[in-house]
Scaffold this active site. Structure first.
Site, short mmCIF file in Angstrom:
data_model
loop_
_atom_site.label_atom_id
_atom_site.label_comp_id
_atom_site.label_asym_id
_atom_site.label_seq_id
_atom_site.Cartn_x
_atom_site.Cartn_y
_atom_site.Cartn_z
N SER A 40 46.35 30.00 -11.47
CA SER A 40 44.94 29.69 -11.24
C SER A 40 44.07 30.53 -12.16
CB SER A 40 44.60 29.92 -9.77
OG SER A 40 43.32 29.39 -9.47
N ASN A 41 42.82 30.69 -11.83
CA ASN A 41 41.91 31.50 -12.66
C ASN A 41 40.93 32.24 -11.75
OD1 ASN A 41 39.54 29.71 -12.18
ND2 ASN A 41 40.90 28.24 -13.18
N ARG A 42 40.05 33.04 -12.34
CA ARG A 42 39.20 33.92 -11.54
C ARG A 42 37.94 33.24 -10.99
NH1 ARG A 42 37.43 37.60 -15.35
NH2 ARG A 42 36.04 38.37 -13.73
#
Ligand SMILES: Cc1cc2nc3c(=O)[nH]c(=O)nc-3n(C[C@H](O)[C@H](O)[C@H](O)COP(=O)(O)O)c2cc1C
Length: 404
Positions: free
Chosen positions: A213-215
């Site tokens: 995923s990402n932030r």
């Protein structure tokens, strides 16, 4: 917003009456002056003395009670009021208000009011869903009364459903947004527009417990949803996060992966006037999803993952596009404007909002952002560091001009 405002609380007889004690304290802390009127039934739940003490004013309950020197008490209170809050609002008071009934102090004062009225209902889910209550709410809304949606959750009856009195801070935010609605005049053309917004960082699963995923926190997309909803748009939010409270009145569709997000976008795109793709979607997903948790290899200290590109949601809309105004986001860590310009051209979007996610003070997972708006054949518009709600409002103002 609350400072020096005259706030009158109209308290009616529901189980949530006790929650309003704290709500009064909170608005007083913000500098508001408070007076209280109660129905006879409300006094069965919390005594008059409690509200008299915290409001530091006599509490009126009966039409002919003489608690102040005013000759006509209900008119005096109605005229004193800058903002009226009916909380908790029973099914009964909403029915009276919808029909103009004035048979006690609370309902008579409400009828004499010219100030904005906020109704915060709380009741059993079946009462809430009844045709009579829903019909009365429709009438109240047409009459310009603000009616907040109750929360879903465990009810006093011991089972779950819609009908809970919302958190006090949520009630305050709801009122704050509506009161500052005059500042939304630049967004007038968005009223009743159907706006589809994506938010959050998608997850691409490797196995049942692990994902890439990402932030992204989803705050930017939620800010768009909140501002657009306040401006009177009909908002559907496709959210890849469950960490943020859904803005009141916004329909939320929860998703996890890019593929799920794409399906949700496709299912809602034809009805939309505007699509704002504020979600940070994964660019790659594992070629293979393992049905069981991947075990630590005994032979090797390396695990090589094979990834493939995820479907491109923006591009996939090119052929489905009719009159929708499509806004994409470009979150970049280098060569921001050139990359965003390329995206604008390649993806057939009407606008790209570019933000630099290499900085820690703006962008991902923080409350502030700074963006550049790119549109075909228009000069770029730069919005410097601001709270995400302010950014959302400024971007929506640019979009609103296209609909004016
Ligand atoms: C224990 C109890 C809890 C109640 N809770 C609610 C409630 O949460 N919401 C509601 O609309 N009515 C509730 N009622 C019903 C109202 O008290 C009733 O309709 C009453 O006539 C409302 O009067 P008022 O609107 O003048 O305050 C409750 C009644 C009882 C006995």
């Amino acid at each position: 917003m609350w400072k020096d405002k005259h706030i009158t609380f109209f308290i009616t007889g529901g189980i949530a009456t006790y929650k309003v004690v704290e709500l009064i304290r909170l608005v007083q802390k913000q500098g508001a002056q408070v007076r209280v009127a109660m129905t006879n039934t409300a006094m069965k739940f919390v005594g008059k003395a409690t509200f008299q003490t915290i409001s530091q004013h006599p509490v009126q309950t009966g039409l002919f009670e003489q608690v102040t020197s005013a000759p006509v008490a209900h008119v005096e209170l109605a005229d004193w009021t800058d903002i009226a809050i009916v909380a908790p609002a029973t099914a009964n008071i909403m029915s009276k208000m919808a029909n103009g009934l004035a048979d006690d102090f609370v309902s008579t004062t409400l009828l004499a009011l010219t100030a904005p009225i906020f109704v915060i209902p709380a009741m059993n889910v079946h009462m809430w869903q009844s045709s009579a209550v829903q019909r009365n709410i429709k009438i109240l809304k047409v009459d310009g009364v603000n009616v907040m949606d109750p929360d879903e959750g465990l009810l006093a009856e011991g089972y779950s459903g819609k009908g809970r009195f919302p958190e006090n801070t949520t009630v305050m935010q709801y009122i704050e947004k509506k009161i500052t609605v005059k500042n939304y005049s630049n967004l007038a053309s968005l009223k009743n527009k159907k706006i589809l917004i994506t938010a959050g960082g998608t997850r691409e699963y490797l196995d049942p417990v692990r994902y890439i995923s990402n932030r992204s926190s989803g705050k930017m997309g939620y800010a768009f949803a909140e501002v657009a909803q306040t401006a009177g748009a009909e908002v559907t939010l496709i959210s890849a996060t469950k960490q943020l409270a859904a803005p009141n009145g916004v329909k939320v569709i929860y998703v996890e992966t890019v593929t799920e997000m794409m399906t949700a976008v496709h299912n809602n795109f034809d009805k939309a006037d505007i699509l704002i793709m504020a979600a940070a979607v994964s660019d790659y997903q594992p070629v293979q999803f393992e049905n069981h948790k991947i075990k630590k290899a005994t032979q090797s200290d390396k695990l090589i993952l094979e990834l493939q590109e995820t479907p491109d949601i923006l591009k996939s809309l090119k052929n489905l596009h009719t009159n929708q105004f499509v806004v994409g986001f470009a979150a970049e860590t280098e060569d921001l404007l050139n990359n965003a310009k390329g995206k604008l051209r390649a993806k057939g979007a009407d606008m790209i909002v570019a933000n630099d996610v290499s900085r820690h003070d703006i962008g991902f997972d923080v409350d502030e952002n700074a963006v550049t708006i790119l549109q075909p054949n228009e000069p770029n518009i730069q919005i410097s560091k601001e709270n995400k709600k302010v950014i959302a409002k400024k971007v929506l103002e640019v979009i609103a001009k296209r609909f004016a």
